[in-house]
Design a protein around this motif. Structure first.
Motif, PDB file in Angstrom:
ATOM      1  N   GLU A   1     -28.281  10.769 -14.027  1.00 21.25           N
ATOM      2  CA  GLU A   1     -27.620  11.818 -13.240  1.00 21.25           C
ATOM      3  C   GLU A   1     -27.035  11.170 -11.979  1.00 21.25           C
ATOM      4  OE1 GLU A   1     -27.449  15.177 -14.220  1.00 21.25           O
ATOM      5  OE2 GLU A   1     -28.079  14.229 -16.085  1.00 21.25           O
ATOM      6  N   PRO A   2     -26.180  11.893 -11.251  1.00 21.67           N
ATOM      7  CA  PRO A   2     -25.545  11.295 -10.073  1.00 21.67           C
ATOM      8  C   PRO A   2     -26.544  10.831  -9.001  1.00 21.67           C
ATOM      9  CG  PRO A   2     -24.462  13.344 -10.678  1.00 21.67           C
ATOM     10  CD  PRO A   2     -25.675  13.239 -11.525  1.00 21.67           C
ATOM     11  N   THR A   3     -26.110   9.872  -8.212  1.00 24.71           N
ATOM     12  CA  THR A   3     -26.901   9.353  -7.104  1.00 24.71           C
ATOM     13  C   THR A   3     -26.243   9.770  -5.797  1.00 24.71           C
ATOM     14  OG1 THR A   3     -27.623   7.430  -8.366  1.00 24.71           O
ATOM     15  CG2 THR A   3     -27.686   7.225  -5.973  1.00 24.71           C
ATOM     16  N   VAL A   4     -27.009  10.398  -4.925  1.00 25.29           N
ATOM     17  CA  VAL A   4     -26.471  10.861  -3.652  1.00 25.29           C
ATOM     18  C   VAL A   4     -26.969   9.947  -2.539  1.00 25.29           C
ATOM     19  CG1 VAL A   4     -26.268  12.824  -2.081  1.00 25.29           C
ATOM     20  CG2 VAL A   4     -26.577  13.225  -4.543  1.00 25.29           C
ATOM     21  N   VAL A   5     -26.031   9.364  -1.809  1.00 19.94           N
ATOM     22  CA  VAL A   5     -26.389   8.466  -0.708  1.00 19.94           C
ATOM     23  C   VAL A   5     -26.450   9.307   0.561  1.00 19.94           C
ATOM     24  CG1 VAL A   5     -25.871   6.274   0.401  1.00 19.94           C
ATOM     25  CG2 VAL A   5     -24.940   6.764  -1.861  1.00 19.94           C
ATOM     26  N   THR A   6     -27.662   9.709   0.956  1.00 18.48           N
ATOM     27  CA  THR A   6     -27.766  10.591   2.109  1.00 18.48           C
ATOM     28  C   THR A   6     -27.568   9.794   3.401  1.00 18.48           C
ATOM     29  OG1 THR A   6     -30.130  10.309   2.430  1.00 18.48           O
ATOM     30  CG2 THR A   6     -29.442  11.995   0.837  1.00 18.48           C
ATOM     31  N   SER A   7     -27.297  10.532   4.454  1.00 19.71           N
ATOM     32  CA  SER A   7     -27.047   9.916   5.747  1.00 19.71           C
ATOM     33  C   SER A   7     -28.250   9.060   6.163  1.00 19.71           C
ATOM     34  CB  SER A   7     -26.794  11.047   6.746  1.00 19.71           C
ATOM     35  OG  SER A   7     -27.092  10.643   8.030  1.00 19.71           O
TER      36      SER A   7
ATOM     37  N   ALA B   1     -30.671  14.431 -10.342  1.00 21.74           N
ATOM     38  CA  ALA B   1     -29.917  13.572  -9.437  1.00 21.74           C
ATOM     39  C   ALA B   1     -30.886  12.763  -8.580  1.00 21.74           C
ATOM     40  CB  ALA B   1     -29.013  14.410  -8.547  1.00 21.74           C
ATOM     41  N   THR B   2     -30.480  11.558  -8.209  1.00 27.12           N
ATOM     42  CA  THR B   2     -31.293  10.718  -7.340  1.00 27.12           C
ATOM     43  C   THR B   2     -30.789  10.871  -5.914  1.00 27.12           C
ATOM     44  OG1 THR B   2     -31.598   9.119  -9.112  1.00 27.12           O
ATOM     45  CG2 THR B   2     -32.019   8.339  -6.876  1.00 27.12           C
ATOM     46  N   LEU B   3     -31.710  11.158  -5.002  1.00 30.97           N
ATOM     47  CA  LEU B   3     -31.342  11.226  -3.589  1.00 30.97           C
ATOM     48  C   LEU B   3     -31.841   9.961  -2.924  1.00 30.97           C
ATOM     49  CD1 LEU B   3     -32.268  14.780  -2.214  1.00 30.97           C
ATOM     50  CD2 LEU B   3     -29.985  13.812  -2.523  1.00 30.97           C
ATOM     51  N   MET B   4     -30.915   9.168  -2.403  1.00 25.92           N
ATOM     52  CA  MET B   4     -31.348   7.992  -1.645  1.00 25.92           C
ATOM     53  C   MET B   4     -31.585   8.436  -0.216  1.00 25.92           C
ATOM     54  SD  MET B   4     -28.906   5.095  -3.199  1.00 25.92           S
ATOM     55  CE  MET B   4     -29.301   4.446  -4.821  1.00 25.92           C
ATOM     56  N   LEU B   5     -32.805   8.204   0.260  1.00 27.68           N
ATOM     57  CA  LEU B   5     -33.197   8.720   1.571  1.00 27.68           C
ATOM     58  C   LEU B   5     -33.677   7.583   2.470  1.00 27.68           C
ATOM     59  CD1 LEU B   5     -35.240  11.668   0.092  1.00 27.68           C
ATOM     60  CD2 LEU B   5     -33.195  11.968   1.510  1.00 27.68           C
ATOM     61  N   PRO B   6     -33.542   7.768   3.778  1.00 25.47           N
ATOM     62  CA  PRO B   6     -34.107   6.763   4.682  1.00 25.47           C
ATOM     63  C   PRO B   6     -35.632   6.924   4.713  1.00 25.47           C
ATOM     64  CG  PRO B   6     -33.175   8.563   5.940  1.00 25.47           C
ATOM     65  CD  PRO B   6     -32.890   8.865   4.498  1.00 25.47           C
ATOM     66  N   GLY B   7     -36.333   5.867   5.077  1.00 29.68           N
ATOM     67  CA  GLY B   7     -37.788   5.952   5.176  1.00 29.68           C
ATOM     68  C   GLY B   7     -38.220   6.025   6.629  1.00 29.68           C
ATOM     69  N   PRO B   8     -39.531   6.130   6.858  1.00 36.81           N
ATOM     70  CA  PRO B   8     -40.030   6.239   8.232  1.00 36.81           C
ATOM     71  C   PRO B   8     -39.846   4.947   9.035  1.00 36.81           C
ATOM     72  CG  PRO B   8     -41.836   6.095   6.649  1.00 36.81           C
ATOM     73  CD  PRO B   8     -40.593   6.189   5.860  1.00 36.81           C
TER      74      PRO B   8
ATOM     75  N   GLY C   1     -23.045  11.193   0.462  1.00 31.39           N
ATOM     76  CA  GLY C   1     -23.646  12.196   1.334  1.00 31.39           C
ATOM     77  C   GLY C   1     -23.742  13.564   0.676  1.00 31.39           C
ATOM     78  N   ARG C   2     -24.707  14.389   1.155  1.00 32.06           N
ATOM     79  CA  ARG C   2     -24.771  15.777   0.710  1.00 32.06           C
ATOM     80  C   ARG C   2     -23.637  16.540   1.387  1.00 32.06           C
ATOM     81  NH1 ARG C   2     -31.158  15.691   1.920  1.00 32.06           N
ATOM     82  NH2 ARG C   2     -30.312  14.434   3.588  1.00 32.06           N
ATOM     83  N   VAL C   3     -23.507  17.797   1.072  1.00 32.34           N
ATOM     84  CA  VAL C   3     -22.386  18.579   1.622  1.00 32.34           C
ATOM     85  C   VAL C   3     -22.400  18.539   3.151  1.00 32.34           C
ATOM     86  CG1 VAL C   3     -21.397  20.897   1.805  1.00 32.34           C
ATOM     87  CG2 VAL C   3     -22.281  20.083  -0.382  1.00 32.34           C
ATOM     88  N   GLY C   4     -21.251  18.201   3.714  1.00 27.85           N
ATOM     89  CA  GLY C   4     -21.132  18.194   5.170  1.00 27.85           C
ATOM     90  C   GLY C   4     -21.834  17.039   5.852  1.00 27.85           C
ATOM     91  N   GLU C   5     -22.261  16.049   5.045  1.00 26.63           N
ATOM     92  CA  GLU C   5     -23.032  14.939   5.601  1.00 26.63           C
ATOM     93  C   GLU C   5     -22.275  13.638   5.345  1.00 26.63           C
ATOM     94  OE1 GLU C   5     -27.650  13.836   4.903  1.00 26.63           O
ATOM     95  OE2 GLU C   5     -26.374  13.532   3.181  1.00 26.63           O
ATOM     96  N   SER C   6     -22.315  12.706   6.293  1.00 26.03           N
ATOM     97  CA  SER C   6     -21.691  11.406   6.027  1.00 26.03           C
ATOM     98  C   SER C   6     -22.700  10.547   5.265  1.00 26.03           C
ATOM     99  CB  SER C   6     -21.279  10.741   7.335  1.00 26.03           C
ATOM    100  OG  SER C   6     -22.414  10.548   8.137  1.00 26.03           O
ATOM    101  N   ALA C   7     -22.173   9.552   4.546  1.00 25.75           N
ATOM    102  CA  ALA C   7     -23.034   8.747   3.683  1.00 25.75           C
ATOM    103  C   ALA C   7     -23.772   7.686   4.478  1.00 25.75           C
ATOM    104  CB  ALA C   7     -22.185   8.078   2.609  1.00 25.75           C
ATOM    105  N   GLY C   8     -24.962   7.334   3.997  1.00 21.41           N
ATOM    106  CA  GLY C   8     -25.643   6.149   4.492  1.00 21.41           C
ATOM    107  C   GLY C   8     -24.956   4.925   3.920  1.00 21.41           C
TER     108      GLY C   8
END
Lengths: 233, 202
Positions: free
Chosen positions: A105-111, A76-83, A138-145
């Protein structure tokens, strides 16, 4: 991080699909399977955590007449914020004269992620493309970016599908006229000559596109439900 | 401006009143039941399908090639039920418009045009065309909600009046959007499959 990768697949005189150009650039690492056959299998491996905010990724895929490519993800791809707080982007270009199947695989848009993903596919008269996309807000319990995805497919220059989807705006994500509060959205674009009847259930359907091809869409609360629907089509 | 007012008037005989823009299916499933859920529905509709339609109305008003716009809007409308609803409303509008505002450009439209293109050709000014189209994207479902759910017409009117219709029209003149709404597509197709009494064509 800026990266650009290129993959070219053609048909050899024995009827085998062979990789002619393979140019990886981390994190876009292309791993061809060691086998000979009518379909070339290549895995797209993210060799560094990516995309992070500020990343700019570009992958170009060309498949020649009669050749067939099965391009797969491995995780799975995790889209993450950068510094830096900068947005990230990815562009995937297909130029198809043969046949391509791309099922990552699925893409997860993290907060706090902020990503723009563009897919452009140009097909010639008899080319085939199967393209799947499963987005998780978003991951479990997390809102999406914030994620903007755009898919544009053309055949001989004429548009077959052009869809943009923006997730991460709570008022639209929760609206019955947006994503209806569902956390997972999956689509499967099938551009080929196979006729498929319209079908559907409460939160999924299969529809014929106006200028040829089929689109399957599924909304759900988890990845398993959505991929099961797409797998069944 | 007068043309825009006439097209947006619910008494305009274009047949728009038989379309609920997915509201009937959303109401049947209990997704829209009251004023807050209607507000959420209309907001989502305006910022997805509404923006898309408004962008095409603006492009048609600017004089862009109608055949190309038709193909591009088809490509942005994966649901056959949504394409048919758009063309049915386009046909209805065109029938009334041929008498009221005959023109060469109107005759250049296909017999089965998408409604935003008809609005663009008739209104002529890109912003006004976008505004008309964006407003129609929510006014039809709003009045359908009054009929189907028995909501207070004053409350529903206040919801429509507070929607960012002008903002959407301003955005629509700057770009040719491609925004989709997966849930609206699913609702539109489910509405067609639904058995039993349906009050609306979409």
């Amino acid at each position: 991080m800026k990266a650009s990768a290129r993959l070219v697949v053609g048909l050899d005189p024995h009827g085998n699909s062979v990789v002619r150009v393979l140019r990886s650039q981390s994190p876009l690492t292309l791993v061809p399977a060691r086998r000979v056959g009518p379909v070339a299998l290549v895995h797209l491996v993210s060799s560094v955590t990516s995309p992070l905010g500020g990343d700019s990724l570009e992958l170009t895929v060309e498949v020649g007449p009669g050749a067939s490519l099965d391009l797969r993800g491995v995780a799975a791809t995790l889209m993450l914020p950068g510094p830096t707080g900068l947005p990230s982007s990815s562009v995937l270009r297909f130029s198809v004269e043969g046949s391509v199947r791309y099922v990552p695989e699925p893409t997860v848009v993290t907060s706090r992620a902020h990503h723009t993903a563009v897919v452009e596919a140009e097909l010639d008269g008899h080319a085939e493309l199967l393209l799947r996309e499963v987005l998780v807000l978003g991951r479990v319990g997390e809102s999406a970016g914030t994620l903007s995805t755009s898919v544009r497919a053309t055949r001989c220059g004429k548009p077959l599908l052009h869809q943009q989807l923006v997730v991460g705006s709570p008022s639209i994500d929760s609206s019955a006229a947006g994503l209806a509060g569902k956390r997972v959205v999956g689509t499967s674009l099938m551009l080929d000559a196979v006729p498929r009847a319209s079908d559907g259930g409460e939160w999924w359907n299969v529809v014929p596109l106006a200028a040829g091809g089929t689109l399957a869409t599924a909304l759900g609360d988890d990845v398993v439900t959505v991929t099961r629907v797409l797998d069944a089509i | 401006m007068l043309t825009a007012l006439i097209l947006a008037d619910s008494r305009f005989p274009g047949g728009g009143h038989v379309h609920s823009g997915g509201l009937e299916e959303a109401a049947a499933r209990g997704l829209v039941t009251d004023e807050p859920s209607l507000k959420s529905f209309l907001h989502g509709r305006l910022l997805t399908t509404g923006l898309l339609a408004a962008g095409f109305a603006a492009a048609a008003a600017r004089g862009e090639d109608l055949e190309l716009l038709d193909a591009e809007l088809d490509a942005r409308t994966p649901s056959p039920a949504q394409r048919e609803a758009s063309r049915a409303q386009g046909r209805g509008m065109l029938r009334a418009a041929r008498r009221a505002w005959p023109s060469e450009r109107l005759a250049a439209l296909s017999r089965d045009p998408h409604q935003p293109l008809v609005i663009g050709v008739l209104v002529g000014d890109p912003y006004e065309a976008a505004l008309t189209c964006a407003y129609l994207a929510v006014s039809g479902p709003a009045s359908a909600a009054v009929r189907l759910l028995g909501l207070d017409p004053f409350g529903v009117n206040a919801i429509v009046a507070a929607l960012p219709v002008e903002d959407v029209a301003s955005r629509a003149v700057k770009e040719l959007p491609a925004l989709g709404s997966p849930a609206l597509d699913l609702l539109a197709e489910a509405h067609v499959r639904r058995e039993g009494v349906r009050l609306f064509g979409s």
